[in-house]
Design a protein around this motif. Structure first.
Motif, short mmCIF file in Angstrom:
data_model
loop_
_atom_site.label_atom_id
_atom_site.label_comp_id
_atom_site.label_asym_id
_atom_site.label_seq_id
_atom_site.Cartn_x
_atom_site.Cartn_y
_atom_site.Cartn_z
N GLU A 1 0.66 -1.11 0.03
CA GLU A 1 0.05 0.04 0.04
C GLU A 1 0.75 1.15 -0.09
OE1 GLU A 1 -3.17 0.98 0.16
OE2 GLU A 1 -4.56 -0.68 1.16
N SER A 2 1.94 1.33 0.44
CA SER A 2 3.06 2.28 0.45
C SER A 2 3.29 2.99 -0.69
CB SER A 2 4.18 1.85 1.32
OG SER A 2 4.97 1.07 0.68
N VAL A 3 3.33 2.00 -1.75
CA VAL A 3 3.50 2.64 -3.06
C VAL A 3 2.22 3.18 -3.84
CG1 VAL A 3 5.09 0.48 -3.47
CG2 VAL A 3 2.80 0.61 -4.64
N ARG A 4 1.20 3.35 -3.20
CA ARG A 4 0.05 3.86 -3.95
C ARG A 4 0.30 5.42 -4.24
NH1 ARG A 4 -5.76 2.69 -3.62
NH2 ARG A 4 -5.53 1.17 -2.19
N PRO A 5 0.95 6.27 -3.58
CA PRO A 5 1.21 7.44 -4.20
C PRO A 5 1.88 7.36 -5.30
CG PRO A 5 1.80 7.46 -1.73
CD PRO A 5 1.39 6.10 -2.22
N LEU A 6 2.67 6.53 -5.90
CA LEU A 6 3.46 6.69 -6.76
C LEU A 6 2.45 6.17 -8.20
CD1 LEU A 6 6.28 4.32 -5.82
CD2 LEU A 6 6.35 6.68 -5.98
N LEU A 7 1.13 5.82 -7.97
CA LEU A 7 0.42 5.29 -8.80
C LEU A 7 -0.91 6.45 -9.11
CD1 LEU A 7 0.52 1.62 -7.78
CD2 LEU A 7 1.39 2.47 -9.82
N PRO A 8 -0.62 7.62 -9.28
CA PRO A 8 -1.96 8.56 -9.18
C PRO A 8 -2.65 8.16 -10.60
CG PRO A 8 -0.05 9.58 -10.01
CD PRO A 8 0.41 8.24 -9.49
N GLY A 9 -3.98 7.86 -10.11
CA GLY A 9 -5.15 7.77 -11.18
C GLY A 9 -4.95 6.09 -11.53
N VAL A 10 -4.34 5.20 -10.97
CA VAL A 10 -4.11 3.89 -11.42
C VAL A 10 -5.18 3.11 -10.51
CG1 VAL A 10 -2.79 1.94 -11.48
CG2 VAL A 10 -1.92 4.02 -12.27
N PRO A 11 -6.15 2.45 -10.97
CA PRO A 11 -7.10 1.61 -10.13
C PRO A 11 -6.44 0.62 -9.55
CG PRO A 11 -7.44 1.29 -12.54
CD PRO A 11 -6.56 2.35 -12.52
N ALA A 12 -6.60 0.41 -8.22
CA ALA A 12 -6.04 -0.52 -7.31
C ALA A 12 -6.84 -1.43 -6.63
CB ALA A 12 -5.14 0.29 -6.29
N VAL A 13 -6.52 -2.68 -6.62
CA VAL A 13 -7.23 -3.56 -5.79
C VAL A 13 -6.37 -3.76 -4.57
CG1 VAL A 13 -8.18 -5.95 -5.52
CG2 VAL A 13 -8.27 -4.78 -7.63
N ALA A 14 -6.75 -3.44 -3.31
CA ALA A 14 -5.93 -3.45 -2.15
C ALA A 14 -6.63 -4.27 -0.93
CB ALA A 14 -5.77 -1.99 -1.53
N SER A 15 -5.94 -4.91 -0.28
CA SER A 15 -6.55 -5.80 1.06
C SER A 15 -5.37 -6.11 2.02
CB SER A 15 -7.09 -6.92 0.42
OG SER A 15 -6.21 -7.95 0.14
N ALA A 16 -5.65 -6.61 2.91
CA ALA A 16 -4.71 -7.39 3.97
C ALA A 16 -3.59 -8.13 2.97
CB ALA A 16 -5.13 -8.17 4.76
N PHE B 1 -8.06 -10.27 3.38
CA PHE B 1 -7.49 -10.93 2.15
C PHE B 1 -8.71 -11.86 1.82
CE2 PHE B 1 -5.47 -14.14 -0.13
CZ PHE B 1 -5.14 -13.59 -1.32
N PHE B 2 -8.98 -12.94 2.62
CA PHE B 2 -10.00 -13.83 2.23
C PHE B 2 -11.22 -13.26 2.14
CE2 PHE B 2 -7.41 -17.11 4.88
CZ PHE B 2 -6.78 -17.63 3.70
N GLY B 3 -11.99 -13.38 0.93
CA GLY B 3 -13.29 -12.60 0.69
C GLY B 3 -13.10 -11.36 -0.21
N SER B 4 -11.68 -11.14 -0.40
CA SER B 4 -11.48 -9.69 -1.29
C SER B 4 -11.74 -9.71 -2.53
CB SER B 4 -10.14 -9.31 -0.84
OG SER B 4 -9.11 -10.12 -1.46
N ARG B 5 -11.75 -10.99 -3.29
CA ARG B 5 -11.99 -11.25 -4.82
C ARG B 5 -11.15 -10.53 -5.52
NH1 ARG B 5 -16.62 -10.00 -6.80
NH2 ARG B 5 -16.80 -11.84 -8.29
N PRO B 6 -9.70 -10.35 -5.35
CA PRO B 6 -8.77 -9.64 -6.12
C PRO B 6 -8.78 -9.96 -7.54
CG PRO B 6 -7.63 -11.28 -4.74
CD PRO B 6 -9.05 -11.34 -4.41
N PHE B 7 -8.81 -11.26 -8.06
CA PHE B 7 -8.73 -11.85 -9.29
C PHE B 7 -9.96 -11.15 -10.34
CE2 PHE B 7 -6.88 -14.74 -6.40
CZ PHE B 7 -5.51 -14.55 -6.65
#
Length: 256
Positions: free
Chosen positions: A201-216, A227-233
């Motif tokens: 998550e610490s790299v999020r500031p390097l990715l302005p405007g880039v959609p992200a899927v974040a979780s534990a 993480f479980f139940g986050s459906r990242p794929f």
């Protein structure tokens, strides 16, 4: 039935007789894909310094993972083909596990790391894909999933031991270059970031405007906390399609 959907093949691995000292002397264009060489030119000195540090670790009797032939493996995947950035922390510190792609292990590695077991568990819950008995994720990489550890090496048996040695500058440059491809209006090449855990998550500031899927993080210590139940794929594929790109075929071959 699994079908190959790779957009390209990863470059062949250099000979296992390569050393970190030798890598530090080779032209950048021989170490990484041509477009990555351009993107990383501004941190070439830092990269050579890190490789020299790794050579010094080995000379002092400290085994380093992954081996020289794999340490820059993620950057041999063409940058232009990357559509998913999956950020890891640092390589597995268990000898024989690290292969230069975050969360992946060699096809023969048994047992699988517990984080990877949890990734497979969530993949099955999300998309109904049965877990594989191997940990070779190169089929994902072949479709444009950049499996990038924030810190790209580790002393065997000592997790986190190579933090603060220079890798962060290099991966910051890489992540920034990926984000810059989208342009200020977000109309450039498609990109989705997968950020598991606080380090990622610490790299999020390097990715302005880039959609992200974040979780534990999928580690046993935190997977049950988001993480479980986050459906990242499935979420990644939805975000790719919103950008006009095809999704990733997440099913891995039974035997690579």
């Amino acid at each position: 039935m699994w079908e190959s959907d790779a957009l390209f093949e990863l470059a062949a691995e250099p000979a296992d007789t390569e050393t970190f000292a030798a890598l530090a002397q080779r032209p950048l264009g021989e170490l990484v894909a041509p477009d990555w060489a351009g993107a990383l030119a501004g941190v070439e000195d830092q990269l050579r310094s890190v490789l020299s540090f790794l050579a010094a670790e080995v000379a002092a009797g400290h085994p380093v993972l992954p081996p020289p032939s794999c340490v820059l493996r993620a950057f041999r995947q063409p940058m232009a083909a990357v559509k998913v950035l999956l950020v890891g922390q640092d390589p597995y510190p268990t000898p024989g596990h690290a292969v230069g792609l975050s969360f992946a292990v060699d096809v023969s590695t048994r047992p699988l790391p517990r984080s990877l077991i949890n990734i497979y568990r969530e993949l099955e819950a999300d998309l109904g894909i049965p877990p594989r008995t191997h940990g070779d994720l190169s089929a994902w990489a072949g479709q444009g999933v950049l499996l990038l550890n924030r810190v790209m090496s580790v002393r065997a048996g000592a997790a986190g031991s190579h933090r603060g040695k220079g890798w962060e500058d290099i991966t910051t440059a890489a992540i920034t270059a990926l984000a810059d491809r989208r342009g200020p209006d977000g109309a450039g090449l498609p990109l989705v970031a997968v950020l598991w855990g606080k380090d990622a998550e610490s790299v999020r500031p390097l990715l302005p405007g880039v959609p992200a899927v974040a979780s534990a993080h999928p580690s046993p210590l935190s997977a049950s906390r988001g993480f479980f139940g986050s459906r990242p794929f499935s979420r990644v594929n939805e975000l790719l399609r919103e950008q006009g790109s095809s999704g990733v075929t997440w099913e891995l071959p039974p035997v690579p």
